[in-house]
Design an enzyme around this catalytic site. Structure first.
Site, PDB file in Angstrom:
ATOM      1  N   TRP A  10       0.796  -1.231   0.000  1.00  0.00           N
ATOM      2  CA  TRP A  10       0.000   0.000   0.000  1.00  0.00           C
ATOM      3  C   TRP A  10       0.829   1.281   0.000  1.00  0.00           C
ATOM      4  O   TRP A  10       0.277   2.368  -0.128  1.00  0.00           O
ATOM      5  CB  TRP A  10      -0.923   0.025   1.225  1.00  0.00           C
ATOM      6  N   GLY A  12       3.173   3.840  -1.585  1.00  0.00           N
ATOM      7  CA  GLY A  12       3.709   4.281  -2.870  1.00  0.00           C
ATOM      8  C   GLY A  12       2.589   4.771  -3.753  1.00  0.00           C
ATOM      9  O   GLY A  12       1.491   5.061  -3.291  1.00  0.00           O
ATOM     10  N   GLY A  14      -0.349   4.343  -5.905  1.00  0.00           N
ATOM     11  CA  GLY A  14      -1.322   3.263  -6.084  1.00  0.00           C
ATOM     12  C   GLY A  14      -1.112   2.191  -5.028  1.00  0.00           C
ATOM     13  O   GLY A  14      -0.517   2.441  -3.983  1.00  0.00           O
ATOM     14  N   HIS A  36      -4.111   5.484   5.172  1.00  0.00           N
ATOM     15  CA  HIS A  36      -3.962   6.772   4.492  1.00  0.00           C
ATOM     16  C   HIS A  36      -4.599   6.722   3.101  1.00  0.00           C
ATOM     17  O   HIS A  36      -5.225   7.684   2.663  1.00  0.00           O
ATOM     18  CB  HIS A  36      -2.489   7.155   4.396  1.00  0.00           C
ATOM     19  N   ASP A  37      -4.440   5.601   2.411  1.00  0.00           N
ATOM     20  CA  ASP A  37      -5.059   5.431   1.086  1.00  0.00           C
ATOM     21  C   ASP A  37      -6.585   5.498   1.165  1.00  0.00           C
ATOM     22  O   ASP A  37      -7.240   5.810   0.177  1.00  0.00           O
ATOM     23  CB  ASP A  37      -4.661   4.083   0.462  1.00  0.00           C
TER      24      ASP A  37
END
Length: 142
Positions: A10, A12, A14, A36-37
């Site tokens: 997760w 980076g 994308g 965070h994504d």
């Protein structure tokens, strides 16, 4: 392809995970990135939202999400977490946004002229503060 930090799915550009429950070998760091994504308030590149257009080539998140991300990484206290934190906050200096009361356009009539504006929460970009590394350096090293 997108750059993903080794040992993570997760962290980076994308993600490399096939579903939400999947995590890399650097599990704790990966969980910070996954959270965070999934920030509930983000602005994609070139998206217009909260009275502001994001002209950056990447997504910006609400500062609450970035602050939580920073704390999460700092609590992991290892080199991978530090590398992710340093890359995001210190090297890439990714800004976040806060919402403030301001005047925003609600109808621009498909022209450059705003025909109706009202007081609403308007996004304001905030510069990222450098990340403070947390991993304990081994005694007798370097």
């Amino acid at each position: 392809g997108a750059f993903i930090m080794p040992g993570t799915l997760w962290c980076g550009a994308g993600n490399a995970a096939s579903d939400y429950s999947q995590l890399g070998t650097e599990k704790d760091t990966d969980m910070c990135c996954r959270d965070h994504d999934h920030c509930s308030d983000t602005m994609a590149a070139l998206e217009y939202k909260h009275g502001m257009r994001n002209y950056r080539p990447h997504t910006v998140s609400h500062c609450d999400c970035d602050n939580q991300f920073r704390s999460c990484l700092m609590n992991v206290k290892d080199r991978t977490a530090d590398l992710v934190g340093m890359t995001y906050f210190t090297v890439l200096k990714i800004s976040c946004f806060e919402l403030e009361e301001g005047e925003g356009c609600v109808d621009n009539n498909f022209s450059q002229q705003c025909t109706k504006s009202e007081i609403m929460p308007v996004a304001k970009l905030v510069s990222a503060a450098p990340y403070q590394a947390q991993a304990e350096t081994q005694s007798g090293e370097g």
